[in-house]
Design a protein around this motif. Structure first.
Motif, PDB file in Angstrom:
ATOM      1  N   UNK A   1     -38.955  90.222  63.892  1.00  0.00           N
ATOM      2  CA  UNK A   1     -39.871  89.222  63.331  1.00  0.00           C
ATOM      3  C   UNK A   1     -40.240  88.119  64.318  1.00  0.00           C
ATOM      4  N   UNK A   2     -41.436  87.599  64.134  1.00  0.00           N
ATOM      5  CA  UNK A   2     -41.872  86.434  64.921  1.00  0.00           C
ATOM      6  C   UNK A   2     -40.926  85.273  64.640  1.00  0.00           C
ATOM      7  N   UNK A   3     -40.672  84.452  65.650  1.00  0.00           N
ATOM      8  CA  UNK A   3     -39.836  83.268  65.418  1.00  0.00           C
ATOM      9  C   UNK A   3     -40.490  82.350  64.400  1.00  0.00           C
ATOM     10  N   UNK A   4     -41.804  82.204  64.527  1.00  0.00           N
ATOM     11  CA  UNK A   4     -42.543  81.385  63.555  1.00  0.00           C
ATOM     12  C   UNK A   4     -43.675  82.255  63.014  1.00  0.00           C
ATOM     13  N   UNK A   5     -43.590  82.583  61.743  1.00  0.00           N
ATOM     14  CA  UNK A   5     -44.575  83.493  61.159  1.00  0.00           C
ATOM     15  C   UNK A   5     -45.569  82.759  60.267  1.00  0.00           C
ATOM     16  N   UNK A   6     -45.583  81.420  60.329  1.00  0.00           N
ATOM     17  CA  UNK A   6     -46.560  80.700  59.509  1.00  0.00           C
ATOM     18  C   UNK A   6     -47.239  79.637  60.355  1.00  0.00           C
ATOM     19  N   UNK A   7     -48.414  79.256  59.920  1.00  0.00           N
ATOM     20  CA  UNK A   7     -49.128  78.155  60.577  1.00  0.00           C
ATOM     21  C   UNK A   7     -50.062  77.548  59.529  1.00  0.00           C
ATOM     22  N   UNK A   8     -49.887  76.272  59.260  1.00  0.00           N
ATOM     23  CA  UNK A   8     -50.711  75.612  58.236  1.00  0.00           C
ATOM     24  C   UNK A   8     -50.591  76.338  56.912  1.00  0.00           C
TER      25      UNK A   8
ATOM     26  N   UNK B   1     -36.327  84.186  54.297  1.00  0.00           N
ATOM     27  CA  UNK B   1     -36.048  85.538  54.815  1.00  0.00           C
ATOM     28  C   UNK B   1     -34.871  85.524  55.764  1.00  0.00           C
ATOM     29  N   UNK B   2     -34.728  84.413  56.532  1.00  0.00           N
ATOM     30  CA  UNK B   2     -33.603  84.370  57.472  1.00  0.00           C
ATOM     31  C   UNK B   2     -32.281  84.331  56.709  1.00  0.00           C
ATOM     32  N   UNK B   3     -32.268  83.637  55.577  1.00  0.00           N
ATOM     33  CA  UNK B   3     -30.988  83.579  54.864  1.00  0.00           C
ATOM     34  C   UNK B   3     -30.643  84.949  54.252  1.00  0.00           C
ATOM     35  N   UNK B   4     -31.633  85.756  53.880  1.00  0.00           N
ATOM     36  CA  UNK B   4     -31.305  87.089  53.326  1.00  0.00           C
ATOM     37  C   UNK B   4     -31.114  88.152  54.410  1.00  0.00           C
ATOM     38  N   UNK B   5     -31.957  88.118  55.432  1.00  0.00           N
ATOM     39  CA  UNK B   5     -31.985  89.253  56.374  1.00  0.00           C
ATOM     40  C   UNK B   5     -31.848  88.853  57.841  1.00  0.00           C
ATOM     41  N   UNK B   6     -31.697  87.535  58.103  1.00  0.00           N
ATOM     42  CA  UNK B   6     -31.730  87.059  59.495  1.00  0.00           C
ATOM     43  C   UNK B   6     -30.658  87.690  60.367  1.00  0.00           C
ATOM     44  N   UNK B   7     -29.432  87.797  59.848  1.00  0.00           N
ATOM     45  CA  UNK B   7     -28.341  88.330  60.659  1.00  0.00           C
ATOM     46  C   UNK B   7     -28.581  89.811  60.965  1.00  0.00           C
ATOM     47  N   UNK B   8     -29.045  90.541  59.953  1.00  0.00           N
ATOM     48  CA  UNK B   8     -29.311  91.978  60.188  1.00  0.00           C
ATOM     49  C   UNK B   8     -30.389  92.162  61.246  1.00  0.00           C
ATOM     50  N   UNK B   9     -31.477  91.381  61.141  1.00  0.00           N
ATOM     51  CA  UNK B   9     -32.536  91.518  62.156  1.00  0.00           C
ATOM     52  C   UNK B   9     -31.997  91.149  63.544  1.00  0.00           C
ATOM     53  N   UNK B  10     -31.164  90.096  63.618  1.00  0.00           N
ATOM     54  CA  UNK B  10     -30.651  89.673  64.931  1.00  0.00           C
ATOM     55  C   UNK B  10     -29.778  90.781  65.532  1.00  0.00           C
ATOM     56  N   UNK B  11     -28.924  91.395  64.714  1.00  0.00           N
ATOM     57  CA  UNK B  11     -28.049  92.454  65.249  1.00  0.00           C
ATOM     58  C   UNK B  11     -28.849  93.703  65.615  1.00  0.00           C
ATOM     59  N   UNK B  12     -29.870  94.004  64.821  1.00  0.00           N
ATOM     60  CA  UNK B  12     -30.700  95.183  65.157  1.00  0.00           C
ATOM     61  C   UNK B  12     -31.455  94.932  66.462  1.00  0.00           C
TER      62      UNK B  12
END
Ligand SMILES: Cc1cc2nc3c(=O)[nH]c(=O)nc-3n(C[C@H](O)[C@H](O)[C@H](O)COP(=O)(O)OP(=O)(O)OC[C@H]3O[C@@H](n4cnc5c(N)ncnc54)[C@H](O)[C@@H]3O)c2cc1C
Length: 365
Positions: free
Chosen positions: A232-239, A290-301
């Motif tokens: 995932x993008x570090x920042x996926x939102x803008x305005x 999303x980071x609280x639900x899946x952040x660790x899994x994405x980081x390890x993957x």
């Protein structure tokens, strides 16, 4: 002026739209093609658990899958099969049609054959354009890293119908090739860095002995696509805009599978958009959630992908041998196919550990 405009009628866009409509928001989806799910670019392999979460009953399953056969760079085959199916190959266009049906039944307006122009008026924009990158660039969002892929459908009876095959050799540098059973044959594909995927795939079908069994099979026209590999993008939102699905990088960096996590994180984005619309904070709440639900899994993957890409062929060979002989490879298929953090952690603590240390150090450096 629409409350919520979703660009893209793929699984992520439609899942977000369904969730937002369920929360009472007026939603329009723009899909540039005249039909959803077409042109198809996916192998269609998803976990049964994820499929159940996204769609419940009535999923368009082509085959249930019980395991895999992985070919090491030196060509040795390791086959692992579970007692029961944990995954399935789905008919992607039919899957999207089912999501479309549910979106329309929830009150979502889906406009087919309409590309986002940029002059539409909306309160919140959800960008689910896949890997195209046009909308993200226009609104100042990042575009996730991806690599090119090509697939061919082969008509052949010569394939184990409840296994997928994975090739890790030198014709697919930085990623892999796959063979996934279909109704009347197999879909073979290859994604890699620095090669022309279709040419490498054709060479593989010619030269790789186990896949020469498909040599007489009738071939479809090639199917091209881009596999998102950087996470995932570090920042996926803008305005007032947020990127989801492939556009936001919500794809497993290990396998390139993006259907399940793309849809689940799309729902999180839709909830954040609804809060934003009712005056509750900004869209950064999507990232926190999303980071609280899946952040660790994405980081390890992501770490696993980065270590793997720094391993040479002999390191991959010996790591696979260690994983297979210790039973860790068999154990891996019991774990969650989507949230792979726990499985990767276990693999790293198995006998493979010593084999990956040099590549891990290279990845960290
Ligand atoms: C070769 C290959 C094999 C894959 N195999 C698997 C697999 O086996 N399992 C798995 O889980 N994942 C797989 N994936 C990944 C999976 O296909 C994607 O993660 C998933 O499709 C992402 O869904 P999405 O809704 O974000 O994007 P998409 O499915 O790409 O949908 C985006 C939609 O937006 C539309 N669109 C684009 N731009 C505009 C615009 N400007 N205006 C209007 N509409 C627009 C497009 O027409 C498209 O319908 C594979 C990918 C590739 C390339």
């Amino acid at each position: 002026m629409r409350d919520l405009l979703v660009v893209g009628g793929g699984p992520a866009g439609l899942s977000a739209a369904i969730e937002a409509a369920r929360l009472g928001v007026e939603v329009e989806v723009l899909e540039e093609h005249a039909e959803v799910g077409i042109p198809e670019h996916c192998a269609g392999l998803v976990s049964l658990k994820g499929l159940q979460e996204i769609i419940g009953s009535g999923a368009p399953i082509i085959r249930e899958i019980r395991g895999f056969r992985v070919y090491s760079p030196s060509g040795k085959a390791y086959t692992v099969k579970g007692e029961e199916a944990k995954a399935a190959v789905i008919d992607r266009p039919a899957f999207e049609r089912e999501l479309l049906r549910r979106a329309e039944a929830s009150g979502v307006t889906v406009t087919l054959g309409e590309r986002f122009r940029g002059d539409e008026r909306f309160m919140v924009l959800i960008n689910a354009e896949g890997t195209a990158g046009r909308v993200s660039k226009r609104i100042g969002l990042g575009v996730p890293e991806s690599i090119p892929a090509a697939q061919l459908d082969l008509e052949t009876p010569d394939f184990d119908d409840d296994l997928v095959e994975i090739y890790l050799g030198s014709l697919a540098p930085g990623f892999f090739a796959w063979a996934v059973p279909r109704r009347d044959g197999v879909r073979v594909g290859l994604a890699a860095r620095g090669v022309v995927p279709l040419r490498s795939l054709e060479m593989l079908l010619d030269k790789f002995r186990p896949w020469r069994r498909f040599s007489g099979a009738r071939r479809s026209a090639p199917i091209f696509g881009k596999v998102v590999i950087g996470g995932p993008l570090n920042v996926a939102h803008r305005g007032s805009a947020v990127a989801i699905g492939d556009a936001g990088g919500f794809v497993k960096p290990t396998t390139g599978g993006g259907v399940v996590l793309g849809c689940l994180t799309a729902r999180i984005a839709a909830r954040a958009a609804c809060r934003f619309l009712s005056g509750g904070g900004d869209l950064s709440s999507f990232e926190k959630a999303w980071k609280s639900s899946y952040g660790l899994d994405f980081a390890l993957m992501r770490l696993a992908r980065s270590i793997y890409n720094r391993m040479d062929a002999s390191e991959v060979d010996s790591a696979l041998e260690a994983l297979y002989s210790s039973g860790a490879l068999k154990g891996a298929i019991q774990h969650d196919m989507d949230l792979q953090g726990k499985a990767l952690w276990r693999l790293a603590r198995s006998r493979m550990f010593l084999r990956i240390v040099p590549a891990a150090v290279r990845a960290i450096l």
